[in-house]
Structures are given as C-alpha cells and as structure tokens.
Design a protein around this motif. Sequence first.
Motif, PDB file in Angstrom:
ATOM      1  N   ASP A 216      -5.331  -9.020 -10.481  1.00  0.00           N
ATOM      2  CA  ASP A 216      -5.077  -8.575  -9.358  1.00  0.00           C
ATOM      3  C   ASP A 216      -5.733  -7.383  -9.321  1.00  0.00           C
ATOM      4  N   THR A 217      -6.578  -6.690  -9.748  1.00  0.00           N
ATOM      5  CA  THR A 217      -7.332  -6.163  -9.781  1.00  0.00           C
ATOM      6  C   THR A 217      -8.416  -6.829  -8.936  1.00  0.00           C
ATOM      7  N   ASN A 219      -8.048  -9.065  -6.925  1.00  0.00           N
ATOM      8  CA  ASN A 219      -7.577  -8.761  -4.965  1.00  0.00           C
ATOM      9  C   ASN A 219      -7.449  -7.573  -4.460  1.00  0.00           C
ATOM     10  N   GLU A 220      -7.418  -6.652  -5.510  1.00  0.00           N
ATOM     11  CA  GLU A 220      -7.577  -5.233  -5.090  1.00  0.00           C
ATOM     12  C   GLU A 220      -8.875  -4.840  -4.244  1.00  0.00           C
ATOM     13  N   ARG A 223     -10.240  -6.429  -0.832  1.00  0.00           N
ATOM     14  CA  ARG A 223      -9.801  -5.922   0.096  1.00  0.00           C
ATOM     15  C   ARG A 223     -10.977  -4.821   0.312  1.00  0.00           C
ATOM     16  N   TYR A 286     -16.621  -1.688  -8.687  1.00  0.00           N
ATOM     17  CA  TYR A 286     -15.578  -0.994  -9.509  1.00  0.00           C
ATOM     18  C   TYR A 286     -16.413  -0.969 -10.760  1.00  0.00           C
TER      19      TYR A 286
END
Length: 363
Positions: A216-217, A219-220, A223, A286
């Motif tokens: 999920d991280t 995928n963000e 973007r 990140y």
Amino acid sequence: MWQLPAHAQQKPGAEKELQQVQQEIKQTEQQLRQQRRQLQQAEKTLQQADKALAEAALKVRQTTLRKQQLEQESTRLDTQQKQLQQQLTEQQTLLAAQLKSAYSMGQHDYSRLLLNQQDTGKLERVLTYYQYFNQARMQQLATINQTVQDLEQVVAKLAAQQNLITRELNALEQQQQQLTQARASQQESISELQALLAKQGNQLTYLRQNESSLQDTINELRRLAELSKDMAGLGAGKGKFPWPLKGSLLQRFGQSRQGANASRGILIQGINGANVQAIADGRVIYADWLKGYGWVIVLDHGAGFMSLYGHNQTLLKQPGDRINAGEAIALVGASGGQADPGLYFEIREKGEAVNPLLWLNRP
C-alpha cells in the motif's frame, strides 16, 4: 403416565447446548480482542524502542563526526603552532645576527665619527648604514612581536579545542551508554513480539499484513514518483550498480519467508551502525517507520524506478533530499522486529518488485 414427545424433551437440552456454544463464542471473541490488544501494544512498544534506538544512534553519529572535525581542527592548529614556533626561532636568529653584525662593524667608530666631523662623506655613509640597520632591527622586532601574538592566539585556540574534544568525548560516552540501553530495549521488545506471535499462532498472518502494508505504501509512493521528470532511472546501469551494503546474503528474491508470500527483496547481513549507501542518484520520497520493516527509506530514481532500504537503525536523510550514488542514507540496524542486524533491500520498476541481484554488480 402421559409424557412429552421426544422432540419436546430434547428442546431444553438443545437450548442449553446452544447457550454453551454462544458463551464459548463470546469467550473466544474476548480472547481474540485481548490478543489483538496485546499484539498492538507489543508493536507499539517495538516502535518506541526502535525510535529510541534511532535517536541514540543518530546522536552518536553526529557527536562522532563533531569529534572528528574538532580533532582535525586541533591537528591543523598544532601544525600552525609548530610553524609559528619555527618562524619565531628563525626571526630571533636573524635578529641576533643583525645585532652581531652591527656590533662587529664597530659602534666605537660611529661614536668617534660623531665627535670628529672632519670626514663628512664617511660620516654620512656610516649614518646611512646605521639607519638601515636600525630600520631592519625595528622591522624584525615588529615581526617577532606579531609572531608571538599569533602563537599565543593559536595556543589559546588549541587549548579551547582540546576542552571541546574532552566534552564531546564525555557526551559520546553517555550516548554510547544510551545506545546500548536502547538496543537492549529493542531486543527485549522483539523477543516479546515474537513470543506473542508464536503463542497466538499469528506469525504467518502478521507477515502477510506487513507485506500488504508495504505494498500500500509503495502504491502511494509510485504516484509521487511519477512526478519526477528530471532523473533517468536505473535502466542504463542494470547489473552495474554497487551494493547498498557489503555482507552475506541471508534471503534471496522470491524466497519464502516462514511460509508467507515470496520475498520481494533481499536481506543482507550487516553490522549495527554500518553505513547504508544509495545505489544511484535519486530523491528521498519516504523516510519513516513502517510496520514489519522498521525504519525505511525509499529513493525515487526517475523513469518509474525506486529503491527501498528497510530494518535500519536510524535514517540520515529526510523526504525531499537529493541523494548522490554512494551517499550514506541510513545506518544498519534490526528495527521492525528483526532478531539480527541487516538490510532489507528492494528495487521497484513501476511499482512492481524486480530481482535486485539482476541490477547489482557481482560482489
């Protein structure tokens, strides 16, 4: 005697059995809620331990670098002190030679010429000669005085530097103790979490949840990475990139982790506090603690390529920082529940994990 039908006689027993089943379900649900709370508390404790360790490790690194800078400055001042001392000795020797030369030329002749002014030409020459020597002496004395002042300033700076180094060493010793305590706390939290997972039989579920959280991280982040247009990606250097950490390979790409899904990265054995280096130029998108992976830093290399570095002891960079290939971005650790220090490393191309070993050079 009249009796109830058989099915009517069985009804109270069935209701009682149903109540027992409902009670067992209720107790099981309560146990599951309690287990979840325990697991959440264990994860929270681990995160706090990882955070304390990261802060202590970062302080140790910063103080160590500060100490090295002070020692370098101290060495420079010590060299300058020796040079000034040598200059002072040379200047004093030169002044002594000038005085000896002036004396050997004869101060008595100078006195007699002043009293006996018959040879005015010779008098003028001697006066000019002594004026030259006096000027040379005065200049030499001024140079010596300046050198002495410079030397005193350097000695004072050197003493101040030594005091700073002593204070930094004392601070470093205290921080090393804090680091040791933080590591012990982290290992205790890891053992508690692993024991709890083993007791509950949730190890596989836990690993899968961690992988889902990571995906999920990613995928963000994908973007966000699509906004980068000024970097060329990793395609041109396939098979040539340096390893982020020199060490034995503990886990290969695609290898199953305790029955969980196949690993999307590799695990490299390391030593606590060793530098984790960026494999290529990039930008930090990140840098934070992630469940199951501890302190994670992700670099965007452009053209849909990202590299991920997990289980770090502490992070040295922040989101938005531009990074050069080979630059230290983190320190090796065992955050996120690892028993031993090492680096979890991934390469992603357009969000999909690729085998890092195909991109790194052969060690």
